[in-house]
Design an enzyme around this catalytic site. Sequence first.
Site, PDB file in Angstrom:
ATOM      1  CE1 TYR A   1       0.702  -5.380  -6.617  1.00  0.00           C
ATOM      2  CE2 TYR A   1       1.662  -4.309  -8.533  1.00  0.00           C
ATOM      3  CZ  TYR A   1       0.570  -4.848  -7.894  1.00  0.00           C
ATOM      4  OH  TYR A   1      -0.661  -4.868  -8.516  1.00  0.00           O
TER       5      TYR A   1
ATOM      6  CB  SER B   1       4.062 -10.727  -4.436  1.00  0.00           C
ATOM      7  OG  SER B   1       3.382  -9.520  -4.717  1.00  0.00           O
ATOM      8  CE  LYS B   2      -1.806  -9.089  -8.356  1.00  0.00           C
ATOM      9  NZ  LYS B   2      -3.082  -9.307  -7.598  1.00  0.00           N
TER      10      LYS B   2
ATOM     11  CB  THR C   1      -0.682  -5.961 -12.146  1.00  0.00           C
ATOM     12  OG1 THR C   1       0.085  -4.905 -12.688  1.00  0.00           O
ATOM     13  CG2 THR C   1       0.294  -6.901 -11.446  1.00  0.00           C
ATOM     14  CG  ASP C   2       0.460  -3.397 -16.873  1.00  0.00           C
ATOM     15  OD1 ASP C   2       0.594  -3.228 -15.648  1.00  0.00           O
ATOM     16  OD2 ASP C   2       0.424  -2.438 -17.681  1.00  0.00           O
ATOM     17  CD  GLU C   3       3.124  -2.436 -11.546  1.00  0.00           C
ATOM     18  OE1 GLU C   3       4.138  -2.607 -10.860  1.00  0.00           O
ATOM     19  OE2 GLU C   3       2.260  -1.588 -11.280  1.00  0.00           O
TER      20      GLU C   3
ATOM     21  CG  ASP D   1     -11.235  -5.541   2.062  1.00  0.00           C
ATOM     22  OD1 ASP D   1     -11.180  -5.171   0.871  1.00  0.00           O
ATOM     23  OD2 ASP D   1     -10.427  -5.146   2.938  1.00  0.00           O
TER      24      ASP D   1
ATOM     25  CB  ILE E   1     -10.109  -2.417  -8.865  1.00  0.00           C
ATOM     26  CG1 ILE E   1      -8.942  -1.546  -9.358  1.00  0.00           C
ATOM     27  CG2 ILE E   1     -10.813  -3.085 -10.042  1.00  0.00           C
ATOM     28  CD1 ILE E   1      -7.803  -2.325  -9.990  1.00  0.00           C
TER      29      ILE E   1
HETATM   30  P1  NAD Z   1      -6.244  -1.624  -3.236  1.00  0.00           P
HETATM   31  O1  NAD Z   1      -4.927  -1.607  -2.529  1.00  0.00           O
HETATM   32  O2  NAD Z   1      -6.968  -0.337  -3.431  1.00  0.00           O
HETATM   33  O3  NAD Z   1      -7.253  -2.610  -2.454  1.00  0.00           O
HETATM   34  C1  NAD Z   1      -6.835  -3.842  -1.957  1.00  0.00           C
HETATM   35  C2  NAD Z   1      -7.902  -4.346  -1.005  1.00  0.00           C
HETATM   36  O4  NAD Z   1      -7.495  -5.625  -0.523  1.00  0.00           O
HETATM   37  C3  NAD Z   1      -8.098  -3.455   0.234  1.00  0.00           C
HETATM   38  O5  NAD Z   1      -9.471  -3.234   0.449  1.00  0.00           O
HETATM   39  C4  NAD Z   1      -7.486  -4.264   1.369  1.00  0.00           C
HETATM   40  O6  NAD Z   1      -8.117  -4.027   2.614  1.00  0.00           O
HETATM   41  C5  NAD Z   1      -7.715  -5.683   0.882  1.00  0.00           C
HETATM   42  N1  NAD Z   1      -6.757  -6.629   1.472  1.00  0.00           N
HETATM   43  C6  NAD Z   1      -5.414  -6.491   1.571  1.00  0.00           C
HETATM   44  N2  NAD Z   1      -4.890  -7.559   2.202  1.00  0.00           N
HETATM   45  C7  NAD Z   1      -5.927  -8.398   2.491  1.00  0.00           C
HETATM   46  C8  NAD Z   1      -6.016  -9.658   3.121  1.00  0.00           C
HETATM   47  N3  NAD Z   1      -4.930 -10.286   3.597  1.00  0.00           N
HETATM   48  N4  NAD Z   1      -7.230 -10.230   3.232  1.00  0.00           N
HETATM   49  C9  NAD Z   1      -8.335  -9.614   2.762  1.00  0.00           C
HETATM   50  N5  NAD Z   1      -8.305  -8.407   2.166  1.00  0.00           N
HETATM   51  C10 NAD Z   1      -7.117  -7.808   2.028  1.00  0.00           C
HETATM   52  O7  NAD Z   1      -5.978  -2.359  -4.611  1.00  0.00           O
HETATM   53  P2  NAD Z   1      -6.676  -2.132  -6.039  1.00  0.00           P
HETATM   54  O8  NAD Z   1      -5.968  -1.036  -6.733  1.00  0.00           O
HETATM   55  O9  NAD Z   1      -8.144  -2.084  -5.883  1.00  0.00           O
HETATM   56  O10 NAD Z   1      -6.266  -3.486  -6.766  1.00  0.00           O
HETATM   57  C11 NAD Z   1      -7.102  -4.645  -6.733  1.00  0.00           C
HETATM   58  C12 NAD Z   1      -6.432  -5.764  -7.497  1.00  0.00           C
HETATM   59  O11 NAD Z   1      -6.182  -5.348  -8.831  1.00  0.00           O
HETATM   60  C13 NAD Z   1      -5.068  -6.155  -6.929  1.00  0.00           C
HETATM   61  O12 NAD Z   1      -4.952  -7.549  -6.992  1.00  0.00           O
HETATM   62  C14 NAD Z   1      -4.063  -5.477  -7.833  1.00  0.00           C
HETATM   63  O13 NAD Z   1      -2.859  -6.202  -7.886  1.00  0.00           O
HETATM   64  C15 NAD Z   1      -4.810  -5.511  -9.147  1.00  0.00           C
HETATM   65  N6  NAD Z   1      -4.475  -4.435 -10.112  1.00  0.00           N
HETATM   66  C16 NAD Z   1      -4.534  -3.119  -9.728  1.00  0.00           C
HETATM   67  C17 NAD Z   1      -4.248  -2.127 -10.681  1.00  0.00           C
HETATM   68  C18 NAD Z   1      -4.357  -0.666 -10.329  1.00  0.00           C
HETATM   69  O14 NAD Z   1      -3.999   0.192 -11.155  1.00  0.00           O
HETATM   70  N7  NAD Z   1      -4.850  -0.284  -9.156  1.00  0.00           N
HETATM   71  C19 NAD Z   1      -3.902  -2.489 -11.972  1.00  0.00           C
HETATM   72  C20 NAD Z   1      -3.856  -3.836 -12.315  1.00  0.00           C
HETATM   73  C21 NAD Z   1      -4.157  -4.791 -11.374  1.00  0.00           C
END
Ligand code: NAD
Length: 335
Positions: free
Chosen positions: A163, A166-167, A138-140, A34, A13
């Site tokens: 997961y 934790s969120k 997240t909606d989860e 990151d 995202i």
């Molecule tokens: P993703 O797993 O694709 O990316 C996560 C990023 O965080 C990665 O680039 C990773 O290297 C980085 N990261 C992980 N641990 C780290 C740390 N300790 N320090 C610094 N960087 C770190 O996740 P995503 O799908 O892009 O999701 C982004 C956010 O959106 C998350 O918080 C997730 O909970 C939330 N979200 C995702 C979705 C979905 O459908 N993908 C839906 C709702 C919410």
Amino acid sequence: MKNLLLTGTAGFIGSNFVPYFLEKYKDYVLINLDLLTYAGRLENLKECQNNPRFKFIRGDICNQELVQFLFEEYNIQGVIHFAAESHVDNSIKNPEIFIQTNINGTFNLLNIAYKHWMKKPFVYKEKYQNCRFHHISTDEVYGTLGECGFFTENTPYAPNSPYSASKASSDMLVRSYHETYGLNTIITNCSNNYGPKQHDEKLIPTIIRNALAGNKIPIYGDGKNIRDWLYVLDHCKGIDLAFHDGRSGHTYNIGGRNERTNLQIAYKVCELLDQYRPKDISYKAQIAFVEDRAGHDRRYAIDASKIENKLGWKADENFDTGIIKTVEWYLKKYE
Ligand code: NAD
């Protein structure tokens, strides 16, 4: 110029958000932090790398010294926090890292933002008035739904996986920094995203990759788990609106009103592949049901009325338009 700290932007995202945001706001410098875990790829941000308003730092959000240094060095005036461990299956196998990154990491960022921006509870330092901390969630966190009903911002939290727990914990920490210290916070809780740059492990890339490779396309259980699918750029537009216009301390749900079972998703993707890369028989023949995920939530669905009515957000894509863009992108990636 205003410097913002964005975390986790080499992931799915964040790496869709950064080019959109850089292009739209010419007075922001984006400091991207990151860790580049298995889920983050610098390649995802390659279109930004020559932009002088884009800076990338490889590092851990849990590292207090580093985050403190970044706030001071770059005079950070806002945070948009994407970084997380995000894959439910991994959280079932290895929950520890989810607690560390999602809870401790969020706490570290919140605490440093508070100390950097504020003199004491409810009193911002002169030059940091209105600095905002936006937490992406997240909606989860709301748990699972039956056949009807939707998650609203008032739905009680009932997370079911490590997961989502934790969120949910990180959301509560954000809430507490608003309630106790008066930190200017926003939380957005979004439904399942899909689109370019998603990690191979997630559902839609898994379907496309296995279909093209001639492998079985694994679908959990009976394939009837329902998710509410949102095109990633529509999520990014919602974040943009909430970051700029949302009310401090508020939560906004973002969702596509596009409920689909996992099996419907697999069928749709296979139908598109049948058109783009026809074979003798449909890719649907490769679909195979596999043992269900432990504690698999049955249905998620978001009521996005608040962000629609209060901030004027609206999804530009519906599932039928977004999935075409998505399949076209992965065809280029996997071939
Ligand atoms: P993703 O797993 O694709 O990316 C996560 C990023 O965080 C990665 O680039 C990773 O290297 C980085 N990261 C992980 N641990 C780290 C740390 N300790 N320090 C610094 N960087 C770190 O996740 P995503 O799908 O892009 O999701 C982004 C956010 O959106 C998350 O918080 C997730 O909970 C939330 N979200 C995702 C979705 C979905 O459908 N993908 C839906 C709702 C919410």
